[in-house]
Design an enzyme around this catalytic site. Structure first.
Site, short mmCIF file in Angstrom:
data_model
loop_
_atom_site.label_atom_id
_atom_site.label_comp_id
_atom_site.label_asym_id
_atom_site.label_seq_id
_atom_site.Cartn_x
_atom_site.Cartn_y
_atom_site.Cartn_z
CB SER A 185 17.59 13.86 4.97
OG SER A 185 18.14 14.78 5.89
CD GLU B 45 15.06 10.91 9.56
OE1 GLU B 45 16.10 10.80 10.23
OE2 GLU B 45 14.92 11.77 8.66
CG HIS C 188 19.94 11.16 9.08
ND1 HIS C 188 18.59 11.49 9.15
CD2 HIS C 188 20.50 12.05 8.22
CE1 HIS C 188 18.37 12.54 8.35
NE2 HIS C 188 19.51 12.89 7.78
#
Length: 348
Positions: A143, A248, A318
């Site tokens: 992230s 992502e 995620h």
């Protein structure tokens, strides 16, 4: 407050002025040179750091510590992990200090982010890249940690790991993959797990969708699309020439995914790639009503004309069962299989 709100809160002008000064101070690595961290072994000491968002509850720290202890590791906690400065886990200088201290400490063998959020861009001017290059260690997270993984590879050549943070779900599959990759240094193939519904006639979950067929070799860079795009134009953005890019995201409208990819295209970055693996875009739903695009349509718009092997639907991002991807390692991407095969050990 979600990650997108965090990104809006950044002050990039200040960051760029500070980072340009630091860039002159710390020399970049030789192009193409990778540094492999030493593998972990049972009984090694790792440290948990919080380079971005603050923890919501102390119990999250307890869960993270216990998860790594269950994998046979000793766990220390960074000095500022429980600090709070607004939505950050302490002041920028202090969050960076925990990372610098961890790389400098010979008793620490691995550095694991306890959570993401937003804030890693802000600590880049305070990281000692020369120190890091001289003391290569495992760095692990995803992230917002995308910033650290790619900037450390760009500035030092250090191979690092895109995978669950401390507060993420750690199950037997994640523990086994970390053992294979980081304890044993194995070269294996990373791909989606089969559907666990034994009654289904075909794979329904974790399906790959091919954008461009084929296979290609290259070094792996990437991570969260929003965070990676926020680094464009800085001396920390990874070189894309001949690389395999993995992406992502989470909680983004499709038009924002379009915007970020447009930025990378206009900056001339997508045109340099050898291949693309797009993982999960969790809660990234098409706009309601006439005229909306699907995620696949947006990805096809940018990657099909390039003619490079590309696929979407990889099991990373995620999601609960988040595969570990080593940034800076040479891999073979097979778009038809939706796989990334390690061509070298990610640890020494």
């Amino acid at each position: 407050m979600n990650r997108r709100t965090f990104v809006k809160a950044s002050t990039m002008g200040m960051l760029l002025s500070q980072s340009s000064l630091l860039f002159a101070k710390n020399s970049s690595r030789s192009e193409g040179q990778s540094i492999f961290p030493k593998r972990l072994k049972e009984g090694d000491t790792i440290v948990l750091v919080a380079p971005a968002g603050a923890l919501n509850q102390k119990v999250e720290l307890d869960i993270a510590v216990e998860s790594f202890q269950a994998m046979g590791l000793k766990v220390q906690v960074g000095k500022h992990v429980l600090d709070r400065d607004g939505y950050f886990a302490g002041k920028d200088e202090d969050r960076a200090a925990d990372i610098n201290d961890a790389f400098a400490d010979p008793t620490i063998k691995g550095i694991f982010a306890i959570r993401g959020g937003w804030g890693c861009n802000r600590i880049l001017p305070f990281l000692d890249f020369d120190l890091i290059a001289k003391n290569p260690k495992i760095l692990f997270g995803y992230s917002d940690i995308t910033t650290l993984l790619n900037s450390l590879y760009q500035r030092t050549g250090l191979v690092s790991f895109h995978g669950p943070v401390g507060v993420s779900y750690w199950g037997q599959d994640q523990a086994q993959q970390m053992r294979q990759m980081i304890f044993e240094g194995g070269k294996f193939t990373i791909q989606n797990q089969p559907d666990k519904d034994e009654k289904a006639l075909t794979q329904r979950k974790n399906r790959i969708q091919v954008i461009n067929s084929g296979s290609v070799e290259g070094r792996l860079v990437g991570g969260n699309l929003t965070v990676l795009t926020s680094m464009v134009g800085t001396p920390y953005f990874p070189d894309m020439q001949g690389k395999i890019l993995f992406l992502e995201d989470v909680d983004e409208s499709i038009y924002r995914i379009d915007r970020y990819l447009s930025t990378l295209q206009l900056a001339g970055k997508l045109q340099q790639l050898a291949g693309v693996a797009f993982g999960q875009c969790t809660d990234c739903n098409p706009e309601k009503g006439y005229g909306g695009f699907t995620l696949l349509q947006i990805l096809e718009h940018y990657f099909k004309p390039l003619g490079i092997p590309a696929y979407m639907g990889g099991q990373f991002g995620h999601v609960r069962d988040n595969n570990i991807l080593p940034v800076g390692v040479k891999v073979e991407l097979n778009a038809d299989l939706g796989s990334l095969r390690l061509l070298e050990s990610p640890v020494s």
